[in-house]
Each structure stands twice: as structure tokens, then as C-alpha cells.
Design a protein around this motif. Structure first.
Motif, PDB file in Angstrom:
ATOM      1  N   ASP A   1       0.805  -1.217   0.000  1.00  0.00           N
ATOM      2  CA  ASP A   1       0.000   0.000   0.000  1.00  0.00           C
ATOM      3  C   ASP A   1       0.842   1.272   0.000  1.00  0.00           C
ATOM      4  O   ASP A   1       0.291   2.378  -0.100  1.00  0.00           O
ATOM      5  N   ASP A   2       2.155   1.137   0.105  1.00  0.00           N
ATOM      6  CA  ASP A   2       3.018   2.315   0.079  1.00  0.00           C
ATOM      7  C   ASP A   2       3.174   2.880  -1.331  1.00  0.00           C
ATOM      8  O   ASP A   2       3.700   3.975  -1.505  1.00  0.00           O
ATOM      9  N   GLY A   3       2.743   2.131  -2.342  1.00  0.00           N
ATOM     10  CA  GLY A   3       2.790   2.635  -3.707  1.00  0.00           C
ATOM     11  C   GLY A   3       3.776   1.892  -4.585  1.00  0.00           C
ATOM     12  O   GLY A   3       4.589   1.099  -4.109  1.00  0.00           O
ATOM     13  N   PRO A   4       3.708   2.138  -5.901  1.00  0.00           N
ATOM     14  CA  PRO A   4       4.549   1.400  -6.859  1.00  0.00           C
ATOM     15  C   PRO A   4       6.011   1.830  -6.823  1.00  0.00           C
ATOM     16  O   PRO A   4       6.342   2.929  -6.401  1.00  0.00           O
ATOM     17  N   ILE A   5       6.858   0.928  -7.300  1.00  0.00           N
ATOM     18  CA  ILE A   5       8.278   1.216  -7.467  1.00  0.00           C
ATOM     19  C   ILE A   5       8.446   2.244  -8.588  1.00  0.00           C
ATOM     20  O   ILE A   5       7.771   2.174  -9.617  1.00  0.00           O
ATOM     21  N   ASP A   6       9.328   3.200  -8.402  1.00  0.00           N
ATOM     22  CA  ASP A   6       9.589   4.235  -9.404  1.00  0.00           C
ATOM     23  C   ASP A   6      10.331   3.618 -10.587  1.00  0.00           C
ATOM     24  O   ASP A   6      11.525   3.319 -10.502  1.00  0.00           O
ATOM     25  N   GLN A   7       9.614   3.418 -11.696  1.00  0.00           N
ATOM     26  CA  GLN A   7      10.210   2.758 -12.863  1.00  0.00           C
ATOM     27  C   GLN A   7      11.162   3.664 -13.634  1.00  0.00           C
ATOM     28  O   GLN A   7      11.838   3.185 -14.559  1.00  0.00           O
ATOM     29  N   SER A   8      11.216   4.922 -13.287  1.00  0.00           N
ATOM     30  CA  SER A   8      12.220   5.787 -13.915  1.00  0.00           C
ATOM     31  C   SER A   8      13.596   5.551 -13.300  1.00  0.00           C
ATOM     32  O   SER A   8      14.619   5.894 -13.888  1.00  0.00           O
TER      33      SER A   8
END
Length: 321
Positions: free
Chosen positions: A234-241
Motif C-alpha cells: 500500500d506504500d505505492g509502486p516502485i519508481d520505474q524511472s
């Protein structure tokens, strides 16, 4: 820190039986390496994480038990556990870990579960525990259960949660539980279970208190593993950049069966958003070889795992760009 003095053994087995067990174990580990590399897909999962209960007596701030876990609490029917083991040993199951989201020492038939798995033929039976219930009697029963690997999980958050929930006790009691188990193992001259101390790093560092515990247990524990603190889904997605999301070998190695028979890809899916099947209604093998698993494996292989929320928000199997 690894010691090689402890090897799986049983005084009641002949040398021929011990040799055969060793051959089978080495063959299993070879398959595990191949599954990790995704060069094979066995017809049945090599390893099952069987959740005996998702309840825990602690509520650590870094864990989903504190605020993230909304899935109903419960315990596995012993009949369902036996059904899973019976199917598994007949179809290639090699290893199980009796834990996922909860503290398995809360399970009333824990020792019976371990014994059933071992007498049925499971090569490697593992258990992770926060050690809060590891008293002298429980230690003795575990040492005589046939369990192969016992993992003691300790952390500063464990300490804070324990002392908040049990205000009349000190976390020192938990450390004494571990040393008491190790003392009893030596006195009984048990060659197993192998023991592992599992601790967390924060910003690459182990807290001085936990590090002092590790040093105090040095020479008594077979292996110490330090893992980085994971983020919750729930902390959010991994930064794909910044990071590349690689295929996760979990989908080729192992399966999680929750206490109610629902199957999920891994323990990170702690609220069971991605249900792969239900062992109350279908076999483990049919779920493993089913369309949902095939679809999710394909998304991982084609570097599209970000389409699966639990996988998009997981920092396992990623690398910096």
C-alpha cells in the motif's frame, strides 16, 4: 556466519536411508536453482508456504499486521493441512514453510503438523517465529518434532511491540527463549533443526541493540541473515524511472496457501488481492498449472509485472537503471 557441524540426521535411519535422503535433497536443490533461473517449471511447486494462521500476538509498526492487514483472521483446518501434504508428497513437493502472515506458534496443532509433514515424506520443513512463545516445553517438543530449519526473527520493532503489549515483561525474555532453545538442543545432542537468525537492516545498518544480540549468539546459530526493510504494497509502486522491474522467480519456485485455502502468489499480497485458486475446491497442482498462474508468469517474462499491483509495488527482483 555459517557452521557446518549440523547436518540433517536421524538415529533411527540406516546409512542407506540417510544417503538416499541426501541424494534426494541435492536433486531438489538443483531443481530449485533451475526454477530460480526460470529454466524449468515443475508440474507441482517445489515449495509451499502454508499459512497455519494469519494472526500474530505482536503489532510491529513496520509490518502489515499493524495497520495494513484487513483480511479476516483465522486458522487452518488440520484436515485441509493434511490434504495439502498428502497431495504434495505424491506429486513432487520437497519443502514447506509453516508461516506466511502470522505467528505459527499460535496454531494449536503446530507440532502435529510438523510431524505429519515429516512422516509423510517432506524433505525440508521450516518454521519462522518471533520466539515469544518459545518456552522450555515448546522447545523440547520442536526438537523432537523432526523440523529441519527454525528461523528466529528479531527486530527493534519486535522489541517495542512486545514491551507495549506485555508491559510487565522485557524483550530480554524473548532472547532468553532463543538461548534456552539452543542450550536444550546441545544438551539433547540434536543435530537438527538448523537454526537461522533473521534481522532487519535500516538504511543499510543493523540497530546496535539487535547487533549486540547477534554478537551474543555468535557461534550458537548456524546462519545469520540480514534483510533490508521491505515496503508495504500500500506504500505505492516502485519508481520505474529509477528501477527496472525484473521477473520474480517466486512464480516458478513456490506457492502460498493461506489458512482458508486461498492461494496467492506470495506473502506480499497480504490482503489477497490476487487470488490464484482455492484448495477447498481444486487441487494444488491444478492451481499451479492453471490459467491465472500462466498469465502472471507471462507478464513477468515479458517485463510487464507492473500490471500486477502486488508486483508493481514490490522491491524484490529490481535493479537500478
Amino acid at each position: 556466519m555459517i557452521k557446518h557441524s549440523n547436518t540433517p540426521d536421524d538415529a533411527n535411519l540406516s546409512l542407506e536411508e540417510l544417503a538416499q535422503q541426501n541424494i534426494e535433497f541435492l536433486a531438489y536443490r538443483k531443481q530449485w536453482e533451475q526454477a530460480t533461473a526460470r529454466t524449468i517449471l515443475t508440474s507441482f511447486p517445489l515449495h509451499l508456504d502454508i499459512e497455519l494462521t494469519n494472526a500474530c500476538n505482536l503489532s510491529c509498526t513496520m509490518c502489515w499486521q499493524s495497520e495494513y492487514l484487513t483480511y479476516p483472521k483465522g486458522i487452518m483446518r488440520f484436515g485441509l493441512f493434511k490434504q495439502i501434504i498428502d497431495e504434495g508428497v505424491s506429486k513432487g513437493l520437497k519443502a514447506i514453510k509453516l508461516q506466511s502472515r502470522g505467528e505459527s506458534m499460535l496454531y494449536p496443532k503446530l507440532i502435529e503438523a510438523i510431524q505429519y509433514a515429516k512422516t509423510s515424506g517432506v524433505l525440508d520443513v521450516q518454521l519462522t517465529t518471533n520466539s515469544t512463545f518459545l518456552d522450555e516445553t515448546t522447545s523440547y517438543n520442536l526438537l523432537n518434532s523432526g523440523i529441519d530449519l527454525l528461523i528466529f526473527s528479531i527486530d527493534l520493532d519486535h522489541k517495542e511491540s512486545f514491551e507495549k503489549i506485555y508491559p510487565t515483561k522485557s524483550y530480554k525474555v524473548v532472547i532468553e527463549n532463543i538461548t534456552g532453545f539452543l542450550d536444550q538442543k546441545r544438551k539433547l545432542r540434536c543435530t537438527k533443526p538448523l537454526t537461522r537468525l533473521q534481522v532487519l537492516r535500516r538504511d543499510g545498518e543493523i540497530h546496535p541493540y539487535i547487533n549486540a544480540v547477534v554478537q551474543a549468539l555468535e557461534g550458537q546459530i548456524d546462519l545469520v541473515v540480514a534483510n533490508d526493510l521491505f515496503q508495504n504494497v500500500d506504500d505505492g509502486p516502485i519508481d520505474q524511472s529509477k528501477f527496472e522491474l525484473l521477473p520474480c522467480s517466486y512464480l516458478w519456485q513456490r506457492m502460498v496457501i493461506n489458512y482458508d485455502g486461498k492461494v496467492t502468489m506470495c506473502c506480499r499480497d497480504y490482503n489477497c488481492e490476487h487470488i490464484m485458486g482455492d484448495i477447498n475446491l481444486e487441487s494444488v497442482q491444478s492451481v499451479w498449472n492453471g490459467d491465472k498462474y500462466a498469465h502472471y508468469r507471462k507478464l513477468h517474462e515479458t517485463m510487464e509485472r507492473q500490471k500486477i499491483r502486488a508486483c508493481a509495488n514490490c522491491e524484490m527482483s529490481i535493479k537500478p537503471k
